[in-house]
Design a protein around this motif. Structure first.
Motif, PDB file in Angstrom:
ATOM      1  N   ALA A  64       0.840  -1.197   0.000  1.00 57.58           N
ATOM      2  CA  ALA A  64       0.000   0.000   0.000  1.00 57.58           C
ATOM      3  C   ALA A  64       0.879   1.252   0.000  1.00 57.58           C
ATOM      4  N   GLN A  65       0.356   2.289  -0.609  1.00 57.03           N
ATOM      5  CA  GLN A  65       1.096   3.546  -0.658  1.00 57.03           C
ATOM      6  C   GLN A  65       0.691   4.429   0.512  1.00 57.03           C
ATOM      7  N   LYS A  66       1.668   5.163   1.023  1.00 51.46           N
ATOM      8  CA  LYS A  66       1.390   6.010   2.175  1.00 51.46           C
ATOM      9  C   LYS A  66       2.315   7.223   2.173  1.00 51.46           C
ATOM     10  N   ILE A  67       1.769   8.345   2.595  1.00 53.87           N
ATOM     11  CA  ILE A  67       2.538   9.568   2.759  1.00 53.87           C
ATOM     12  C   ILE A  67       2.450  10.001   4.220  1.00 53.87           C
ATOM     13  N   THR A  68       3.586  10.336   4.810  1.00 52.44           N
ATOM     14  CA  THR A  68       3.610  10.757   6.210  1.00 52.44           C
ATOM     15  C   THR A  68       4.253  12.134   6.324  1.00 52.44           C
ATOM     16  N   GLN A  69       3.507  13.045   6.927  1.00 46.44           N
ATOM     17  CA  GLN A  69       4.047  14.354   7.276  1.00 46.44           C
ATOM     18  C   GLN A  69       3.989  14.459   8.790  1.00 46.44           C
ATOM     19  N   THR A  70       5.135  14.477   9.424  1.00 48.04           N
ATOM     20  CA  THR A  70       5.200  14.346  10.871  1.00 48.04           C
ATOM     21  C   THR A  70       5.069  15.667  11.616  1.00 48.04           C
ATOM     22  N   GLN A  71       5.105  16.768  10.901  1.00 49.73           N
ATOM     23  CA  GLN A  71       5.048  18.087  11.543  1.00 49.73           C
ATOM     24  C   GLN A  71       3.643  18.667  11.362  1.00 49.73           C
ATOM     25  N   PRO A  72       2.809  18.637  12.396  1.00 46.32           N
ATOM     26  CA  PRO A  72       1.475  19.224  12.243  1.00 46.32           C
ATOM     27  C   PRO A  72       1.556  20.737  12.034  1.00 46.32           C
ATOM     28  N   GLY A  73       2.524  21.385  12.709  1.00 47.78           N
ATOM     29  CA  GLY A  73       2.648  22.827  12.599  1.00 47.78           C
ATOM     30  C   GLY A  73       4.078  23.274  12.824  1.00 47.78           C
ATOM     31  N   MET A  74       4.402  24.416  12.221  1.00 48.31           N
ATOM     32  CA  MET A  74       5.745  24.984  12.375  1.00 48.31           C
ATOM     33  C   MET A  74       5.662  26.502  12.425  1.00 48.31           C
ATOM     34  N   PHE A  75       6.478  27.085  13.290  1.00 50.49           N
ATOM     35  CA  PHE A  75       6.654  28.528  13.327  1.00 50.49           C
ATOM     36  C   PHE A  75       8.079  28.838  12.868  1.00 50.49           C
ATOM     37  N   VAL A  76       8.197  29.763  11.935  1.00 49.41           N
ATOM     38  CA  VAL A  76       9.517  30.115  11.402  1.00 49.41           C
ATOM     39  C   VAL A  76       9.613  31.629  11.298  1.00 49.41           C
ATOM     40  N   GLN A  77      10.776  32.143  11.603  1.00 47.32           N
ATOM     41  CA  GLN A  77      11.021  33.576  11.477  1.00 47.32           C
ATOM     42  C   GLN A  77      11.151  33.948   9.998  1.00 47.32           C
ATOM     43  N   GLU A  78      10.546  35.083   9.665  1.00 43.36           N
ATOM     44  CA  GLU A  78      10.649  35.578   8.287  1.00 43.36           C
ATOM     45  C   GLU A  78      12.110  35.639   7.847  1.00 43.36           C
ATOM     46  N   LYS A  79      12.326  35.293   6.580  1.00 48.20           N
ATOM     47  CA  LYS A  79      13.623  35.295   5.895  1.00 48.20           C
ATOM     48  C   LYS A  79      14.464  34.066   6.205  1.00 48.20           C
ATOM     49  N   GLU A  80      14.040  33.258   7.158  1.00 45.23           N
ATOM     50  CA  GLU A  80      14.767  32.020   7.396  1.00 45.23           C
ATOM     51  C   GLU A  80      14.336  30.953   6.389  1.00 45.23           C
ATOM     52  N   ALA A  81      15.198  29.950   6.198  1.00 43.96           N
ATOM     53  CA  ALA A  81      14.834  28.806   5.353  1.00 43.96           C
ATOM     54  C   ALA A  81      13.970  27.838   6.163  1.00 43.96           C
ATOM     55  N   VAL A  82      13.105  27.133   5.457  1.00 44.12           N
ATOM     56  CA  VAL A  82      12.173  26.199   6.097  1.00 44.12           C
ATOM     57  C   VAL A  82      12.297  24.838   5.427  1.00 44.12           C
ATOM     58  N   THR A  83      12.294  23.790   6.207  1.00 47.11           N
ATOM     59  CA  THR A  83      12.234  22.437   5.657  1.00 47.11           C
ATOM     60  C   THR A  83      10.999  21.742   6.196  1.00 47.11           C
ATOM     61  N   LEU A  84      10.135  21.323   5.290  1.00 51.27           N
ATOM     62  CA  LEU A  84       8.930  20.584   5.648  1.00 51.27           C
ATOM     63  C   LEU A  84       9.149  19.118   5.294  1.00 51.27           C
ATOM     64  N   ASP A  85       8.917  18.246   6.264  1.00 47.17           N
ATOM     65  CA  ASP A  85       9.249  16.837   6.093  1.00 47.17           C
ATOM     66  C   ASP A  85       8.141  16.052   5.407  1.00 47.17           C
ATOM     67  N   CYS A  86       8.567  15.092   4.608  1.00 47.17           N
ATOM     68  CA  CYS A  86       7.635  14.180   3.961  1.00 47.17           C
ATOM     69  C   CYS A  86       8.348  12.854   3.736  1.00 47.17           C
ATOM     70  N   THR A  87       7.777  11.785   4.237  1.00 44.55           N
ATOM     71  CA  THR A  87       8.277  10.452   3.914  1.00 44.55           C
ATOM     72  C   THR A  87       7.165   9.670   3.242  1.00 44.55           C
ATOM     73  N   TYR A  88       7.572   8.709   2.434  1.00 42.85           N
ATOM     74  CA  TYR A  88       6.572   7.983   1.654  1.00 42.85           C
ATOM     75  C   TYR A  88       6.902   6.500   1.663  1.00 42.85           C
TER      76      TYR A  88
END
Lengths: 114, 115
Positions: A1-25
Motif C-alpha cells: 500500500a502507498q502512504k505519505i507521512t508528514q510528521t510536523q502538524p505545525g511549524m513557526f519560522v522567522q521571516e527570511k529564514e529557510a524552512v524544511t517541511l518533512d515528507c516520507t513515503y
C-alpha cells in the motif's frame, strides 16, 4: 500500500529564514511521482513542485526545492528566504504507476513570523 | 486560460435538502477528480472520471452521494439527502492525460455547511 507521512502538524519560522517541511513515503512502485501543494487560508490548492522517482536532480522552482532522498524515501520541501505570504498549509502527495490518483499526507501548517 | 471553475463557492443548507455542486474542468483535460476536505479526515478522493467515464468511485461515502459527467466540460456532485456530517470543502480537480508529471489543477472549492 502507498502512504505519505508528514510528521510536523505545525511549524513557526522567522521571516527570511529557510524552512524544511518533512515528507516520507512508502510505495512498492518502481516509478512514482512526488508533489507538494500549498493551501493558503483562502482555501485553494496551489501546485508547487514535482519530483519524479527517476529524476537524478532535485527539483527546484524559484524559492522552492525538493530534497529527494530515494533510499530514505523522503521528499522534503525546502523554502528559502521565507516570506509572510508563505504562511499556509503544505501537503505532500504521491502518485504511483499503479493508479492515477494522488495519495495525500495530512499536511503541515506553516506560520511565518515577522 | 481559465482554471477549474466550481460553483457555488459557498452553500448553506438544511439537513435533508438536496445539494448539487458543479465543476467545469480545464478544456482538454481528460481526468476529473472530486475531493472532500475536512479537518478530521483531510483530503479524501470521492470519485474520478477519465474521458467522462467514472473509473473509481470507491471513495463515495454512501448512496446519498452521486456524481455525473455528462460531457467533457461539466461534472456534478450531488448529495441527497444532505446531513450535517457532509459539511466540508469539496474540491474538483482536473489534469490532462498526457502530462508526464501528473499534477492536478484544483478549483477554488465549494464550502458546504449542512445545518
Amino acid at each position: 500500500a502507498q502512504k505519505i507521512t508528514q510528521t510536523q502538524p505545525g511549524m513557526f519560522v522567522q521571516e527570511k529564514e529557510a524552512v524544511t517541511l518533512d515528507c516520507t513515503y512508502d510505495t512498492s512502485d518502481q516509478s512514482y511521482g512526488l508533489f507538494w501543494y500549498k493551501q493558503p487560508s483562502s482555501g485553494e490548492m496551489i501546485f508547487l513542485i514535482y519530483q519524479g522517482s527517476y529524476d537524478e536532480q532535485n527539483a527546484t522552482e524559484g524559492r522552492y526545492s525538493l530534497n529527494f532522498q530515494k533510499a530514505r524515501k523522503s521528499a522534503n520541501l525546502v523554502i528559502s528566504a521565507s516570506q509572510l505570504g508563505d504562511s499556509a498549509m503544505y501537503f505532500c502527495a504521491m502518485r504511483g504507476d499503479s493508479n492515477y490518483q494522488l495519495i495525500w499526507g495530512a499536511g503541515t501548517k506553516l506560520i511565518i513570523k515577522p | 486560460d481559465a482554471g477549474v471553475i466550481q460553483s457555488p463557492r459557498h452553500e448553506v443548507t438544511e439537513m435533508g435538502q438536496e445539494v448539487t455542486l458543479r465543476c467545469k474542468p480545464i478544456s482538454g483535460h481528460d481526468y476529473l477528480f472530486w475531493y472532500r476536505q475536512t479537518m478530521m479526515r483531510g483530503l479524501e478522493l470521492l470519485i474520478y472520471f477519465n474521458n467522462n467515464v467514472p473509473i473509481d468511485d470507491s471513495g463515495m461515502p454512501e448512496d446519498r452521494f452521486s456524481a455525473k459527467m455528462p460531457n467533457a466540460s461539466f461534472s456534478t456532485l450531488k448529495i441527497q439527502p444532505s446531513e450535517p456530517r457532509d459539511s466540508a470543502v469539496y474540491f474538483c480537480a482536473s489534469r490532462p492525460g498526457q502530462l508526464p508529471t501528473g499534477e492536478l489543477f484544483f478549483g477554488e472549492g465549494s464550502r458546504l455547511t449542512v445545518l
